[in-house]
Design a protein around this motif. Structure first.
Motif, mmCIF file in Angstrom:
data_model
loop_
_atom_site.group_PDB
_atom_site.id
_atom_site.type_symbol
_atom_site.label_atom_id
_atom_site.label_comp_id
_atom_site.label_asym_id
_atom_site.label_seq_id
_atom_site.Cartn_x
_atom_site.Cartn_y
_atom_site.Cartn_z
ATOM 1 N N GLY A 262 0.813 -1.211 0.000
ATOM 2 C CA GLY A 262 0.000 0.000 0.000
ATOM 3 C C GLY A 262 0.847 1.261 0.000
ATOM 4 N N ASP A 263 1.905 1.273 0.804
ATOM 5 C CA ASP A 263 2.787 2.440 0.846
ATOM 6 C C ASP A 263 3.445 2.680 -0.510
ATOM 7 N N LEU A 264 3.896 1.607 -1.155
ATOM 8 C CA LEU A 264 4.542 1.751 -2.458
ATOM 9 C C LEU A 264 3.559 2.292 -3.494
ATOM 10 N N ALA A 265 2.317 1.812 -3.463
ATOM 11 C CA ALA A 265 1.313 2.313 -4.397
ATOM 12 C C ALA A 265 1.007 3.788 -4.134
ATOM 13 N N ALA A 266 0.924 4.171 -2.864
ATOM 14 C CA ALA A 266 0.641 5.570 -2.527
ATOM 15 C C ALA A 266 1.766 6.483 -3.014
ATOM 16 N N GLU A 267 3.006 6.047 -2.851
ATOM 17 C CA GLU A 267 4.145 6.869 -3.257
ATOM 18 C C GLU A 267 4.194 7.084 -4.760
ATOM 19 N N ARG A 268 3.721 6.129 -5.522
ATOM 20 C CA ARG A 268 3.754 6.300 -6.985
ATOM 21 C C ARG A 268 2.450 6.896 -7.521
ATOM 22 N N GLY A 269 1.612 7.442 -6.634
ATOM 23 C CA GLY A 269 0.437 8.177 -7.067
ATOM 24 C C GLY A 269 -0.718 7.317 -7.501
ATOM 25 N N GLU A 270 -0.905 6.156 -6.865
ATOM 26 C CA GLU A 270 -2.015 5.261 -7.183
ATOM 27 C C GLU A 270 -2.847 5.029 -5.923
ATOM 28 N N PRO A 271 -3.634 6.030 -5.502
ATOM 29 C CA PRO A 271 -4.364 5.905 -4.224
ATOM 30 C C PRO A 271 -5.395 4.800 -4.228
ATOM 31 N N ALA A 272 -6.023 4.493 -5.372
ATOM 32 C CA ALA A 272 -7.012 3.413 -5.397
ATOM 33 C C ALA A 272 -6.349 2.066 -5.128
ATOM 34 N N GLU A 273 -5.181 1.842 -5.731
ATOM 35 C CA GLU A 273 -4.444 0.604 -5.470
ATOM 36 C C GLU A 273 -3.964 0.564 -4.026
ATOM 37 N N ALA A 274 -3.492 1.695 -3.520
ATOM 38 C CA ALA A 274 -3.052 1.754 -2.119
ATOM 39 C C ALA A 274 -4.206 1.409 -1.190
ATOM 40 N N LEU A 275 -5.379 1.957 -1.469
ATOM 41 C CA LEU A 275 -6.549 1.686 -0.630
ATOM 42 C C LEU A 275 -6.878 0.194 -0.636
ATOM 43 N N ALA A 276 -6.795 -0.446 -1.790
ATOM 44 C CA ALA A 276 -7.088 -1.882 -1.872
ATOM 45 C C ALA A 276 -6.102 -2.684 -1.025
ATOM 46 N N GLN A 277 -4.843 -2.313 -1.043
ATOM 47 C CA GLN A 277 -3.841 -3.047 -0.261
ATOM 48 C C GLN A 277 -4.034 -2.820 1.239
ATOM 49 N N TYR A 278 -4.331 -1.594 1.635
ATOM 50 C CA TYR A 278 -4.568 -1.320 3.056
ATOM 51 C C TYR A 278 -5.814 -2.065 3.542
ATOM 52 N N ASP A 279 -6.855 -2.092 2.721
ATOM 53 C CA ASP A 279 -8.058 -2.832 3.097
ATOM 54 C C ASP A 279 -7.750 -4.320 3.262
ATOM 55 N N ALA A 280 -6.934 -4.856 2.361
ATOM 56 C CA ALA A 280 -6.553 -6.270 2.472
ATOM 57 C C ALA A 280 -5.765 -6.520 3.752
ATOM 58 N N ALA A 281 -4.897 -5.591 4.115
ATOM 59 C CA ALA A 281 -4.137 -5.741 5.363
ATOM 60 C C ALA A 281 -5.067 -5.746 6.567
ATOM 61 N N LEU A 282 -6.067 -4.871 6.557
ATOM 62 C CA LEU A 282 -6.995 -4.791 7.689
ATOM 63 C C LEU A 282 -7.913 -6.003 7.745
ATOM 64 N N ARG A 283 -8.251 -6.563 6.594
ATOM 65 C CA ARG A 283 -9.030 -7.808 6.617
ATOM 66 C C ARG A 283 -8.196 -8.949 7.183
ATOM 67 N N THR A 284 -6.903 -8.924 6.946
ATOM 68 C CA THR A 284 -6.014 -9.971 7.445
ATOM 69 C C THR A 284 -5.772 -9.826 8.938
ATOM 70 N N ASP A 285 -5.564 -8.596 9.383
ATOM 71 C CA ASP A 285 -5.297 -8.316 10.795
ATOM 72 C C ASP A 285 -5.983 -6.996 11.141
ATOM 73 N N ARG A 286 -7.141 -7.078 11.788
ATOM 74 C CA ARG A 286 -7.918 -5.870 12.085
ATOM 75 C C ARG A 286 -7.191 -4.940 13.049
ATOM 76 N N GLY A 287 -6.211 -5.447 13.749
ATOM 77 C CA GLY A 287 -5.467 -4.611 14.677
ATOM 78 C C GLY A 287 -4.273 -3.912 14.053
ATOM 79 N N HIS A 288 -4.077 -4.028 12.736
ATOM 80 C CA HIS A 288 -2.940 -3.378 12.080
ATOM 81 C C HIS A 288 -3.294 -1.915 11.810
ATOM 82 N N LEU A 289 -3.153 -1.100 12.854
ATOM 83 C CA LEU A 289 -3.646 0.269 12.789
ATOM 84 C C LEU A 289 -2.839 1.153 11.852
ATOM 85 N N ALA A 290 -1.587 0.797 11.580
ATOM 86 C CA ALA A 290 -0.823 1.577 10.604
ATOM 87 C C ALA A 290 -1.492 1.532 9.236
ATOM 88 N N SER A 291 -2.136 0.418 8.917
ATOM 89 C CA SER A 291 -2.857 0.326 7.644
ATOM 90 C C SER A 291 -4.122 1.166 7.665
#
Length: 554
Positions: A262-291
């Motif tokens: 997600g961070d890599l996608a955000a840095e290259r200007g792809e917020p929709a892709e970044a959002l998808a990766q962060y959502d996947a991280a939160l589905r995997t571990d709901r306590g991953h607050l950095a995501s």
């Protein structure tokens, strides 16, 4: 069966088992062995009793081993160099707290407890745990000095120093362990974080490569991806981060890998892709607050500001890191909600004060705040101190440059801004700051190029700064037409008028292409006479390490 881990476990007290842990903590290792043997006998007896009632199928099928409990999972994660879930980390802290109460001379257990305290403080943004971590690690060294083999306590002190952003101290502890035990992989994550924090990127790359040879698998892949990102090799960083995500074996490790994507996608200007990766991280571990913080950032870039504000409010309540509070305040300010912004800026000042009291260096975030929203001269002093202390990362270079510019010293600022951009880190804010500084110095051409680079790299890099970058670019206008004649491509020859001689008497004879010539002849001639383009910066860079240097274990 273990109880289901809580989503957001409460931090454990200093002497009692934490909430969310099992009612009776797992016993120490020797007793656990005895209990496992007893449990195995009980299971075997149960199978024999059951066999008298129902038929047992033939074959060599073996019952699956019991599912490990939270303490065992946390221990396994530490042994692998991977993050443990917060609930498992909580259980480990409670287990070791009870053990050292009755075994105060157990140096390894004190080292584990101190390291777990440091990790809890870092993951929860509760800086009070850093003092507990230091006390526990010193108790470990008092029971068994590092010179007598207790390097785990030294590694713990290095990790604690990194958590406090004291990268010089972390470097000292890591290099001490490496000098005594160069094949001990646990020293290298400490060294990598310390070198990156100090801006010693070549040393960080060497430590990363060594770590990859000593500890293959997901942790090495994650570190290698970070190295590629710091060198500006986006494709390699992305491929290695994806490999880490594909091979991650626990929810906590998987969430960390998805967060990195997600961070890599955000840095290259792809917020929709970044959002998808962060959502996947939160589905995997709901306590991953950095995501969750990353999700808020991506939503803001997508102009879904109501959702972004809701996520920011949640994450700054559960994980009150100063940089997240600053981001929330600036989002409020970008929306014209000045009262809410002032409330968050005041809250930020309180958090910075608490950090100083706990011995945590948050001067980078403080200088960013002061440069744009407070006293730029104070920001300059903060960054001068960091620079004098050999903390010269790309982030420090950029923040020092911007602080100097905001304080009216752009001529002095430009060298630091150039240094930040030249490190290889592709951060849009670095290019934006350099462009604005160059514009203030009348260097319109370079300024235009860097402002365009910032908006091309990540158009939504900041809710406040990105619109200002576009305004600054628009104010520069389009570059003037023309330029040196040698840099203009030759135009087509004018057609000859009927009845007019082609050339004068002294001209060289004109050669017409033969009708039999191949269609590509003119193109080949053009290719031979056209000057070669100058090599790009990336082409002249040092050869890259092979992306396969750190691979997942088969």
């Amino acid at each position: 069966m273990d109880a289901k881990p809580q989503q957001n476990p409460e931090p454990p007290p200093s002497t009692l088992p934490p909430q969310g842990a099992t009612s009776v903590p797992p016993p120490p290792a020797p007793m656990r062995t005895t209990l496992r043997r007893a449990a195995f006998g009980a299971v075997a007896g149960a199978v024999l009793v059951a066999g008298a009632v129902i038929a047992v199928p033939d074959g060599d099928e073996v019952a699956a081993p019991p599912t490990p409990g939270p303490v065992a999972r946390a221990e396994a994660a530490a042994a692998a160099g991977s993050p443990a879930s917060l609930s498992d980390l909580t259980a480990l802290i409670g287990d070791r707290q009870k053990w050292v109460e009755t075994h105060p001379a157990d140096a390894p257990s004190w080292a584990v407890l101190g390291s777990a305290y440091a990790e809890w403080g870092r993951r929860s943004a509760d800086t009070a745990y850093y003092a507990r971590a230091e006390q526990a690690l010193q108790r470990s060294l008092a029971a068994q000095p590092g010179e007598r083999g207790n390097v785990r306590a030294w590694v713990g002190l290095g990790a604690l120093a990194n958590a406090r952003n004291d990268f010089l101290a972390a470097k000292k502890w890591g290099e001490t362990v490496r000098a005594r035990q160069p094949k001990d992989w646990t020293a290298y994550p400490v060294l990598i974080d310390a070198y990156n924090g100090l801006g010693e990127y070549a040393a960080a790359a060497r430590a990363t490569e060594k770590f990859g040879t000593l500890r293959k698998g997901v942790p090495a892949l994650a570190r290698t991806s970070e190295m590629y990102r710091n060198q500006g090799w986006r494709e390699d960083a992305l491929a290695t981060a994806q490999e880490a995500a594909d091979h991650a074996g626990t929810p906590a490790a998987k969430a960390a890998a998805l967060h990195r994507l997600g961070d890599l996608a955000a840095e290259r200007g792809e917020p929709a892709e970044a959002l998808a990766q962060y959502d996947a991280a939160l589905r995997t571990d709901r306590g991953h607050l950095a995501s969750l913080a990353g999700r808020a950032r991506a939503l803001a870039a997508l102009d879904r500001t109501d959702e972004a504000l809701a996520d920011y409010r949640t994450v700054t309540t559960k994980l009150p890191r100063p940089e997240y509070v600053l981001e929330l305040a600036e989002l409020y300010e970008s929306l014209g909600l000045d009262g809410d912004a002032r409330t968050q800026y005041a809250r930020l000042r309180d958090l910075l004060t608490q950090a100083r009291t706990a011995g945590v260096d948050e001067s980078l975030t403080e200088a960013r705040f002061e440069a744009d929203h407070g006293d730029p001269e104070a920001a300059v002093e903060l960054m001068r101190t960091e620079w004098a202390a050999q903390r010269r990362s790309a982030a420090v270079s950029d923040t020092l440059a911007w602080s100097l510019h905001r304080a009216g010293r752009s001529e002095e600022a430009v060298q630091y801004a150039e240094r930040a951009v030249e490190t290889g880190v592709r951060d849009a804010s670095y290019a934006y700051h350099l462009g604005v500084i160059e514009s203030s110095l009348g260097q319109d051409g370079p300024a235009r190029g860097h402002l365009e680079e910032a908006l091309r790299t990540n158009p939504g890099f900041s809710p406040l700064a990105a619109p200002l970058a576009q305004e600054a670019l628009d104010a520069l206008g389009e570059p003037e037409a023309g330029g040196p004649a040698a840099m203009q491509p030759p135009g087509p020859e004018p057609a000859q008028e009927p009845g007019k001689p082609e050339r004068g008497a002294g001209d060289e004879p004109r050669t017409e292409p033969s009708p039999e010539a191949s269609p590509g002849a003119d193109k080949e001639t053009e290719k031979e006479t056209r000057p070669e383009p100058a090599p790009s910066a990336s082409a002249s860079a040092a050869p890259r390490a092979k992306p396969g240097a750190a691979t997942a274990a088969p």
